[in-house]
Each structure stands twice: as C-alpha cells, then as structure tokens.
Scaffold this active site. Structure first.
Site, short mmCIF file in Angstrom:
data_model
loop_
_atom_site.label_atom_id
_atom_site.label_comp_id
_atom_site.label_asym_id
_atom_site.label_seq_id
_atom_site.Cartn_x
_atom_site.Cartn_y
_atom_site.Cartn_z
N GLU A 77 41.53 41.58 43.89
CA GLU A 77 40.20 41.65 43.27
C GLU A 77 39.22 42.44 44.14
OE1 GLU A 77 36.63 38.88 41.37
OE2 GLU A 77 38.19 37.93 42.54
N LYS B 164 42.29 42.38 39.36
CA LYS B 164 41.10 41.80 38.74
C LYS B 164 39.92 42.71 39.08
CE LYS B 164 38.28 37.63 38.26
NZ LYS B 164 38.21 36.17 38.38
#
Length: 297
Positions: free
Chosen positions: A178, A215
């Site tokens: 992420e 992500k």
C-alpha cells in the site's frame, strides 16, 4: 508454505470488496469519535482498544458482512489476537462469514523525506508472520505514503515495500502493498504515473510463486493501474478511500473497473454506537451495498 487455495481464488476473482478494519493506535481515537465514542468515554489505552474491538465485532457480526459482498477484511494485530463469540477473529471470519482475513503488519510511518513517508522498522516481523500464518491469516498489509511527485522518493517507497513483500511471501502469506498517494497532493496525477512505472518494474522482477496485491489511491487517470491488475504476479488491485466521502470514493472507483474497494472510513460512515442493532445493520448494509456496487461495476 502453501497459501489457502480457496482463499486465493476468492481474492483473485471473487465479487465484492475488502473491508479495512485495521485502525491502530494513532487513528483509533478519530475512528471512535466518528462512531460516537469520545475520549472521555474511555480511560486509557486498554479501554480505548476494548471500545474499538466492540465496534469491529458489531460490524463483523452484522447481517450483510458476509462473502456475498465482503470478500476480505484487514485486521489490526490486537484484533487478530482477540476473539468474537469465543472464536479467534480470523477463524470466525473465514469459517462463519467466508471472509478472507488479512493482518496489518506495519508499525507506522517515518517522518517525511523526499516528499514520502517510508515504513518504520518492523522488529520481530518473522515471528509475527509465523503467528499470523498459524492463526489462519491469508495475507498482510503495509502502508507507506507519497505526498508529492518526487521520483526518487517514490522509487524508495516501492523498493522498501517489495523488500517487505518478499519476506511476507516467504512466510506463505500474500502481501497487500500500500503506497498511498495523498489525495490532497498538488502533483497527484504525476505521482501516480511515477508510481505505476515503479510498481511495474518491481512486479516484473518477482518469481512466479511470489504473489502480491496492491492497495492504491483511486487515480486521477482512470485505468492507469490496469496493466498491473493484469500481471500474473498481482492477485488483485484494490483501492483505498483516502479521505474521500463514501459517495465520492465510489464514484471514482466505478471509473476503474479493474480495481475493487478496500475502504475503512467510507465503510463506517454514519454508524453510531447509540444506534439500535436494526438501525446499525441497515446503515452498514447500505454502505456495504454502495461499495459493493462500485467494486463490481
């Protein structure tokens, strides 16, 4: 160490989204306040985390929180170690709700340098990963932040993320990488172009058995991450809401059909501790349905 094949299939092709239930120490008071639990309502860290666990338990046990629309959930370490209705949380998620459990493993962010924030050191990571594997966790999540389009900074973020990801893969888990791009960045679109290039360069060097998920902030240029979503080593590309309202996040997500949601604040928007169970379930169900429709559009 093999990963669970049924969970892998659900992550690769399941219809729905990943619920982010992993607020940790720094973000917990704000999340509780939005839920109607103020700092004066609890005394100290233990009571704060107990209030947060009660909120998460209420969400997980809600009628609509099943794999019909929610295919995965990211947990905070304390949540993984806790129980709901006498069952370890990861076990309950998979056995009772058919929701794939993930674990947030990062320890927060370093100070900003080169317009980015790298991951802080993660002492004891190998032991945590082994424990997570034993408890039925499928994958991990680790978050960095990109504030502006600084190529050197972005490449440093991505290189560090993939270094951690390879450790996670070696433990038999699937990492969610992420590198969040700040939605308020004045150079957001340019940063996302740089990020897409840096991610592809790293993904292309993975071994065939090293599977990752990404992500990412919902991009300014729709489809900029489509090539990553189609890569053999990328199980799924998911979107963070990043501070957008639920409606705005869903609107932006619907323009990116190869991404699915992994929302936190947008999932819990409008929920309140004082709601009756019926009202709580209805409000949560409405959020789940909205995010689901944007994810499968």
């Amino acid at each position: 160490m093999a990963i669970n094949s049924a969970q892998k299939m659900q992550m690769k092709s399941g219809k729905g989204f990943i619920a982010a239930l992993d607020q940790s120490g720094g973000s917990t008071p704000k999340a509780l306040s939005l839920y109607g639990v103020e700092p004066e309502d609890y005394n100290g860290e233990e009571e704060m985390f107990a209030a947060m666990h009660a909120m998460r338990s209420r969400i997980i046990l809600a009628d609509d929180f099943t794999s019909d629309k929610v295919i995965g959930a990211i947990l905070f370490e304390r949540t993984m170690d806790a129980q709901i209705d006498g069952k370890p949380v990861a076990q309950l998620l998979w056995e009772d709700r058919k929701v794939v459990p993930f674990l947030k493993i990062d320890k927060g962010l370093e100070d900003t340098e080169r317009d980015v924030q790298l991951l802080k050191p993660m002492p004891g990571l190998d032991d945590l990963l082994a424990r997570a594997k034993d408890m039925g966790i499928f994958g991990t999540k680790e978050r960095s932040v990109i504030h502006e389009a600084n190529e050197a900074g972005i490449e440093a973020v991505v290189a560090q993320q993939f270094e951690v990801a390879k450790t996670v893969c070696a433990a038999g888990l699937v990492p969610i990488i992420e590198p969040e791009v700040n939605i308020n960045s004045e150079t957001k679109a340019m940063a996302e172009e740089m990020l897409a290039r840096a991610l592809m360069a790293q993904v292309s060097e993975l071994d065939a058995d090293q599977l990752v998920m990404l992500k990412l902030t919902i991009p300014e240029e729709a489809g900029i991450y489509d090539a990553l979503a189609g890569h053999d080593n990328v199980l799924r590309v998911v979107a963070l809401s990043g501070g957008y309202s639920t409606d705005e996040a869903c609107r932006r997500l619907s323009r990116n059909p190869k991404m699915i949601a992994s929302f936190s604040r947008a999932l819990t928007e409008g929920l309140n501790v004082k709601m009756s169970d019926a009202d709580f379930n209805a409000a949560l169900g409405e959020n789940i349905d909205k995010i689901y429709r944007a994810s499968v559009n």
